[in-house]
Design a protein around this motif. Structure first.
Motif, PDB file in Angstrom:
ATOM      1  N   MET A 136      42.450  38.344  40.050  1.00  0.00           N
ATOM      2  CA  MET A 136      43.511  38.342  38.744  1.00  0.00           C
ATOM      3  C   MET A 136      43.382  39.551  38.332  1.00  0.00           C
ATOM      4  N   SER A 137      44.619  39.761  37.217  1.00  0.00           N
ATOM      5  CA  SER A 137      44.618  41.059  36.514  1.00  0.00           C
ATOM      6  C   SER A 137      45.514  40.506  35.242  1.00  0.00           C
ATOM      7  N   ASP A 138      44.962  41.266  34.275  1.00  0.00           N
ATOM      8  CA  ASP A 138      45.619  41.203  32.842  1.00  0.00           C
ATOM      9  C   ASP A 138      46.126  42.581  32.332  1.00  0.00           C
ATOM     10  N   ASP A 139      47.572  42.544  32.189  1.00  0.00           N
ATOM     11  CA  ASP A 139      48.348  43.467  31.655  1.00  0.00           C
ATOM     12  C   ASP A 139      48.353  44.691  32.588  1.00  0.00           C
ATOM     13  N   GLY A 140      48.201  44.218  33.990  1.00  0.00           N
ATOM     14  CA  GLY A 140      48.265  45.212  35.039  1.00  0.00           C
ATOM     15  C   GLY A 140      46.771  45.781  35.433  1.00  0.00           C
ATOM     16  N   VAL A 141      46.102  45.574  34.724  1.00  0.00           N
ATOM     17  CA  VAL A 141      44.625  45.802  34.953  1.00  0.00           C
ATOM     18  C   VAL A 141      43.665  44.906  35.888  1.00  0.00           C
ATOM     19  N   GLU A 142      43.274  45.001  36.884  1.00  0.00           N
ATOM     20  CA  GLU A 142      42.449  44.037  37.688  1.00  0.00           C
ATOM     21  C   GLU A 142      41.283  43.762  36.871  1.00  0.00           C
ATOM     22  N   ARG A 143      40.964  42.524  36.828  1.00  0.00           N
ATOM     23  CA  ARG A 143      39.549  41.995  35.978  1.00  0.00           C
ATOM     24  C   ARG A 143      38.884  41.277  36.853  1.00  0.00           C
TER      25      ARG A 143
ATOM     26  N   GLU B  12      48.153  36.531  37.800  1.00  0.00           N
ATOM     27  CA  GLU B  12      48.397  37.877  36.953  1.00  0.00           C
ATOM     28  C   GLU B  12      48.920  37.335  35.502  1.00  0.00           C
ATOM     29  N   THR B  13      48.474  37.923  34.462  1.00  0.00           N
ATOM     30  CA  THR B  13      48.837  37.518  33.157  1.00  0.00           C
ATOM     31  C   THR B  13      49.025  38.648  32.466  1.00  0.00           C
ATOM     32  N   GLY B  14      49.873  38.747  31.303  1.00  0.00           N
ATOM     33  CA  GLY B  14      49.829  39.874  30.491  1.00  0.00           C
ATOM     34  C   GLY B  14      50.814  39.502  29.362  1.00  0.00           C
TER      35      GLY B  14
END
Length: 96
Positions: A27-34, A92-94
């Motif tokens: 997953m990613s949050d605001d384009g950053v892999e987490r 993916e979220t943001g």
């Protein structure tokens, strides 16, 4: 599948939530892999995360939602999902 993801998240049902994901889900949050487990613990389960879907796109694999948790408050968010073999392999979220 995505609808079940939202229900499990809103119900704070970790077992059901993780059961919807592939073993190698990312997953990613605001384009950053987490790190998926760390992120969901922090942003969902430990902070009473909840969402209300506003609009659905891309055949049900993307939506805009109002997301609320005790860490950040309320925000408008985008969500996009990739599904493989009947399970979510990536989301993916943001902020919207």
């Amino acid at each position: 599948m995505v609808e079940q993801f939202v229900t499990a998240l809103n119900d704070h049902d970790r077992d059901r939530f993780y059961g919807l994901l592939t073993d190698d889900a990312t997953m990613s949050d605001d384009g950053v892999e987490r790190n998926l487990a760390q992120w969901t613990d922090s942003e969902v389960f430990d902070s009473n995360g909840r969402m209300s879907i506003d609009s659905v796109n891309e055949g049900g694999t993307a939506f805009v939602a109002d997301y609320t948790n005790s860490r950040w408050g309320s925000m408008r968010t985008n969500w996009r999902f990739m599904v493989r073999d009947g399970k979510i392999s990536r989301f993916e979220t943001g902020q919207a």
